[in-house]
Every structure is written in C-alpha cells, then in structure tokens.
Scaffold this motif. Sequence first.
Motif, PDB file in Angstrom:
ATOM      1  N   GLN A   1       3.297  -2.804  16.522  1.00  0.00           N
ATOM      2  CA  GLN A   1       3.296  -1.427  15.973  1.00  0.00           C
ATOM      3  C   GLN A   1       4.623  -0.817  15.955  1.00  0.00           C
ATOM      4  OE1 GLN A   1       0.128   1.096  16.986  1.00  0.00           O
ATOM      5  NE2 GLN A   1       1.070   2.566  15.403  1.00  0.00           N
TER       6      GLN A   1
ATOM      7  N   THR B   1      -3.935  -0.970   5.468  1.00  0.00           N
ATOM      8  CA  THR B   1      -2.753  -1.712   4.937  1.00  0.00           C
ATOM      9  C   THR B   1      -2.769  -1.443   3.543  1.00  0.00           C
ATOM     10  OG1 THR B   1      -3.330  -3.499   6.538  1.00  0.00           O
ATOM     11  CG2 THR B   1      -2.059  -4.058   4.654  1.00  0.00           C
TER      12      THR B   1
ATOM     13  N   GLU C   1       0.149   6.608   2.935  1.00  0.00           N
ATOM     14  CA  GLU C   1       0.193   6.794   4.294  1.00  0.00           C
ATOM     15  C   GLU C   1      -0.514   5.692   5.039  1.00  0.00           C
ATOM     16  OE1 GLU C   1      -0.550  10.802   4.912  1.00  0.00           O
ATOM     17  OE2 GLU C   1       1.264  11.585   4.682  1.00  0.00           O
TER      18      GLU C   1
ATOM     19  N   GLU D   1      -1.166   2.484   7.691  1.00  0.00           N
ATOM     20  CA  GLU D   1      -0.664   2.122   9.169  1.00  0.00           C
ATOM     21  C   GLU D   1       0.285   0.877   8.884  1.00  0.00           C
ATOM     22  OE1 GLU D   1      -4.142   3.509  12.124  1.00  0.00           O
ATOM     23  OE2 GLU D   1      -4.445   2.565  10.032  1.00  0.00           O
ATOM     24  N   ILE D   2       0.028  -0.161   7.927  1.00  0.00           N
ATOM     25  CA  ILE D   2       0.633  -1.267   7.980  1.00  0.00           C
ATOM     26  C   ILE D   2       1.248  -1.294   6.395  1.00  0.00           C
ATOM     27  CG2 ILE D   2       0.726  -3.631   7.744  1.00  0.00           C
ATOM     28  CD1 ILE D   2      -1.635  -3.580   9.785  1.00  0.00           C
TER      29      ILE D   2
ATOM     30  N   VAL E   1       9.744   6.642   6.922  1.00  0.00           N
ATOM     31  CA  VAL E   1       8.131   6.199   7.064  1.00  0.00           C
ATOM     32  C   VAL E   1       8.162   5.180   8.333  1.00  0.00           C
ATOM     33  CG1 VAL E   1       6.610   4.226   6.252  1.00  0.00           C
ATOM     34  CG2 VAL E   1       7.453   5.974   4.623  1.00  0.00           C
TER      35      VAL E   1
ATOM     36  N   GLU F   1       8.004   7.344  11.482  1.00  0.00           N
ATOM     37  CA  GLU F   1       6.699   7.844  11.887  1.00  0.00           C
ATOM     38  C   GLU F   1       5.715   6.648  12.603  1.00  0.00           C
ATOM     39  OE1 GLU F   1       5.311   9.209   7.973  1.00  0.00           O
ATOM     40  OE2 GLU F   1       7.159  10.323   7.836  1.00  0.00           O
TER      41      GLU F   1
ATOM     42  N   ARG G   1       5.022   3.698  11.740  1.00  0.00           N
ATOM     43  CA  ARG G   1       4.212   2.655  10.732  1.00  0.00           C
ATOM     44  C   ARG G   1       4.931   1.187  10.641  1.00  0.00           C
ATOM     45  NH1 ARG G   1       3.956   6.763   6.128  1.00  0.00           N
ATOM     46  NH2 ARG G   1       3.195   7.913   7.615  1.00  0.00           N
ATOM     47  N   THR G   2       4.138   0.354  10.691  1.00  0.00           N
ATOM     48  CA  THR G   2       4.598  -1.045  10.887  1.00  0.00           C
ATOM     49  C   THR G   2       5.133  -1.502   9.226  1.00  0.00           C
ATOM     50  OG1 THR G   2       2.889  -1.261  12.395  1.00  0.00           O
ATOM     51  CG2 THR G   2       4.185  -3.249  11.610  1.00  0.00           C
TER      52      THR G   2
END
Lengths: 416, 292
Positions: free
Chosen positions: A64, A102, A177, A179-180, A205, A208, A210-211
Amino acid sequence: MTPIIEINGLSKAYVISHQREAAYGSLRDDIVNLLRRPFQPHITQGARRETVWALDDVSFDVQQGEILGIIGSNGSGKSTLLKILSRITDPTKGSAILRGRTTSLLEVGTGFHPELTGRENIFLNGAILGMGKKEVDQKFDTIVEFSGVSRYIDTPVKYYSSGMYVRLAFAVAAHLEPEILIIDEVLAVGDAEFQRSSLGKMNSVAREGRTVVFVSHNMQSVRDLCKTALQLDHGVIVNSGDATEVTDSYLGTTESRHRTPLNERRDREGSGRLTFSEIVVNDTNLDLRELSIDLSIHNHTSEVFDDVLVSVVIEDNTGRSITNIVGQNIGYAQKVGLTESRLRISIANMHLVPGTYYLNVFLSSDTMNSEIFDWVKHAAQIVIPEYDYHGTGRLPIMKGATFYSDFKFEDVSSLA
Amino acid sequence: MKLEEILPPARKREKMAPKPVELVIKPGGALRFNPRELWQYRELFYFFAWRDIKVRYKQTALGVVWAMFAPLVTVVIFTIFFNRVAHIKSPGIIPYAVFSYTGLLFWNFFAAAVSSTSGSLVANQGVITKIYFPRLIAPFSATIVNLADFVFAFVLYAALLLYYRVTPGLAGVVMLLPMLALTFFAATGMGLFFGALNVRYRDVRFVVPFLVSSLIYLTPVIYPVSLVPERYQWLLYLNPMTGVIQTMRAGTLHQGAIPWSMLLISVASTVCMLVLGLFYFLRQERSFADYI
C-alpha cells in the motif's frame, strides 16, 4: 503486512494465426472447416497457429502506498499485464488479488463522444471510470477549473483543439479517488506545461497513500514518479527494485536484436531470383540514434551476381519516406554468392522523433535495364521511444516535428 | 491538540474505512453472471442510454419528429400497395392503416432493437478495450434509444386511433406493457446472440439487416394471420412478434379474443431465444476484448 496487490504466476497466452488480416475471421472459413473436419479440433485452414505467451509466470507484490513503475520494450508484456489488472482480458493461468477500489486508466478520455459537450462528457467519462453522478456533481467545478476549458464547457468536444480535449479528459481522471490506480502512459500527451501539472497531480495522489501501478516507455517520468520499478522482457520479469537502478540498467542494456524472417512474406514484388530471407535490426542504444541492420539475401539461381544494389527506405507511419539508404550512393555494390549472403548496414546520426517507422527493403541489379529482384515493404518496424535528446533532464517538445537537431542558443545582444 | 483528532470516535472510523474490497482476477471458468454487479453498474447503463439518446437527436433540425415521420410514411406506403393494389384486407371494420400500424409499431421497435443490440459491442469497442464493465450493459442500454423512438411512434398511434375514431379495447391497454416487454426480450435475446457473434465474425453486420428485413414477411404486420391456413398458424407464433401483434390487435382493435394458447408459444420461444442469447453472450464475454 498484506500486500495491496498480490500477483501469483500470472500468464497469458495468445493464439496467433499467421497469414490472416485480422484476429477476427470470417464465419465462412470456420463453417467450412467445421464441415470438412467435424471431429477434429477447430483449425482455420491456410493459417499456421502459434501460441505466444505474452506474459509468462509473473509474480510480484505491491505494498500500500507504493508507486511501482513497469518498464520494458514493445512486446514485453507490459500492456498485457495492464489489461489483465484492469479486467479487460482474462489471464490464462495464475491470479492477481487487488485489495482495494481499483481504477485503471489505459487512456484519457475513454468513451468521450465528439457530439457531446464538455459538460456532458465529464459526466459520461466519470460514469465510465466508476464515479457516480453524485461524485461528479460534487467535483464538477474543480474538474472544470483544473482543465482550464471552462469557457467552452458547453461546446461539443469535436470543436476542441486536441490540447483542450486532453486537458478535459485528464481533469476527469485526475479527480478519481481510488485506492489503487493503474495507469498506462496517459501522461505522454499534452504539452510540457500540462504534463508537469499532471505529474504534480499524480505525485499528490501518491502522497495521499494511494497505490499506483504506472506503465511507461518514458524513463524520465518513471524516475520522477516511482520509487520502485520492474522491467519485463518477453513476458518475464528480468529486473526489479529501485526505480533509478532499474531504469538505468534498462537504458544500458537495451541493445536488443529484432529478428524478422522474410521467407514467409507473400506480399512482395520482383523477379524472385534473389530474395531477402531475413532482416535483423540491432538497436545499439535506446534512442536508436545509431542503428545497424543485418540483411540476409538468398540466391535462388545457380549464378553469382557481382553488383547487386541494396537499398533500405525508412518510412514513417503515414507512408512518407524519411530517408533512403542506398548502397550505390556511397559506391557500394553487394556480391551475392551461390547460396546465402549477409550484409550489415550501419547507420549513424539518426535523429528521428518518437514514433513508429517501417523499413522497406529493395534488391535490384545495378545495370541499365535494372531487374528488380525483390522488394518487401514494411519488412521490419522500428519504434523510437520518447527520450531526453538534449540530455537536459526533460523531454523535448517535438510536436509535429520530423527530426531532432543539435542546436545552441546564445544571447548576442551585447555584440551589437 | 483536540482529543478527537488523536482518537477519532469509533463509529466515524468505521465510516471512513469501508469494508475492504477484494478482487481476485483469475482465469474464468464457468459463466460469469453477477446480477449484483450489474446493479452496481446501473449508472453506467443510464449514462450509455442517455448518451445514445442525446447523440441521436443532436444536429437534427426536426429531432424527434423523425421518429414519427418514418412509420407514418411506411404505413401510407403499406396502405397504398398492400391494401389498395394487392387487396390485402384487415379483418372486420378496422381501417387497414390502423390494422397495419398496430403491427408496425411493435415490429419497428423489435427490428431496431435487434440491430442496435447486435451492433452495440462493436459500437462501444473503444470503451470495451479500455475499461472493465459488465458487458451486458452495452446491449441492454442500446435498446433504450429504440424505446424512446417507440414512445414517439406510439403518440402517432394514438393520433391514428383518434383520427379513425377507433376506441381502443381495455384488454389492449392492459396488455400494452407485457407485450412491450415480450418484444424487448425477444429482440435482446436475438441481439445478444448476434452481438457476441459479431465480435468474432464481422459477417454478422451484413446478416442482421438482411435477416430483419426478411423476417417482416414471416410476421403478420402487413397481412392478417387468417391468411395462413389454420392448422399451420401455430408455426407463425414461433415468431414472438406474431404473438405480440395478434394480442395487441385483438385487445386494442376488438378483433376477437386474445389467442392465449398461441401467445404461450410465442412466450416460450422468446424465453428460449433469451436464454440462448444470454448463454452465448456470457460464454464469449471474457474474450471480447481479445477479438474485437
């Protein structure tokens, strides 16, 4: 810690049929085959089938908050990996686990409709990228502001300049927005100014938490953005680790050879007494400023030819010839012995801008009534990636240009 | 520093971190049919349909008038050639124009929906190769624009009934929605099959228009079912549109009772078509992006 992306033995096979115009066939062919050999596995006639592993047992984890760059030359399996992670195509073997919402961006402006206005396209594109109407409503003003096209927001996008179009499309994407985030080289668009703001946006990004999985040809942006990188070659991971190290070693080791057999080619012209049997393109370095081409010539007759004219024309993807490399121009005539002859052509000082180019090879007798022995169009292809030509740490702006040149700027106002 | 900044209330934290989503990508085995996922993508369905409708009427001066103009001209042509010249009569006292338009109304929706569903995947090629979404969304949303056309054509139908002073029967009003649904499912059943086939074989692009325009002759749009000998009539009902059209004519135009048993044949064949189409579509779905 459980990795947010876990990839185990991911593989993808494509069945390539040769001598076919396109992947989709004609129904007639398949029906005829089915009738002819009803109990045999379905093989399309007149086509050799070959299984190609675009991705071969690839495993890696992404933690992550990690920003992973994936690099590799064309055909290395980058795009296939991207397509599998985006669920556009299924893997043949193996699995990938994504632990988080995703979004994948394989291009900016997917689904943009030219007839719809900027405003309408923001909503449509948002929905395609998985943003709900409510979410787009909330972010609408910031999206428009970021895009800088607010004056034309109610104009159909078909009237937009390509720059405006890309800005708007990227603005929508930048406000996702997930997460991946899985991104293809969407940054290779727009002007330098816009690229900088997009890169900045992506950096924030990442901050923050994110991956991001970022696939690119552009070593500079991989270095700027990513902490880690992995390099694919022919569907296998050949290097991984620190982004700077991986990109450095990639730039150093890309002396690759692309071998294309030409015996199978039917779309050729000429008497066929002498034919090209193979072309090998050796890129001596990544930017292809220097290039050598090995040609094999096969003699189908029982005579020896003393002065054969060999030429190579480099053509761009619009079919315009960029340069002619003709043996005769430098007084070279090739001798062709009884069986196979080989010839190496070395080219220095190529300054081609990024793009795809084709090599047309031509073989004829060097006499008055010259006989064309063989002429193969698009015998090989070379791809010139974007690179830092001037060595300044940034990509040159070469929009609409054909070649790079070396230049210097001087302030001479004091001389007057 | 305020306390709640250090220790956010438990409930709030729960809200901030929703249930972790885990997505496993692996080679597909059996059919992938996930109604819950379809529901999650309902907004995309809505936007695709909205896009098609917007684009359809953009830059047309007359806009929706076209949706009424075409069937009006067709029914005038039908009346001249089939009624006046070829002497095909409508049963009873119903004017031929109303009789044939009842059929044409549903037939046009069917024909348009078949061709838009079967072309929907190729039409959305750009999106399909770049973004994942349940592919079923494409064919289903493609029919919505045809449904819009149906609504306008229906306005013309109401005008025709008024003009010829035909009071529609109650049964017709009741059966309107079920028959529309039957048409919809018959069309999507066929469209799903041809749409998936079209991804691999572009021949389908030529077959579908031809098939649809020939099929009208196997459907009692321009002629009454009574033209066919009674013991063969059930064959006609294998075509779902026969059931739809006969039901609507019986219900709306007072032409006898609704042929329930025959309608059942049409329903059964629709179910078969839908299941077959859906099955084939879902089988092929995973490889669309590789072939399109």
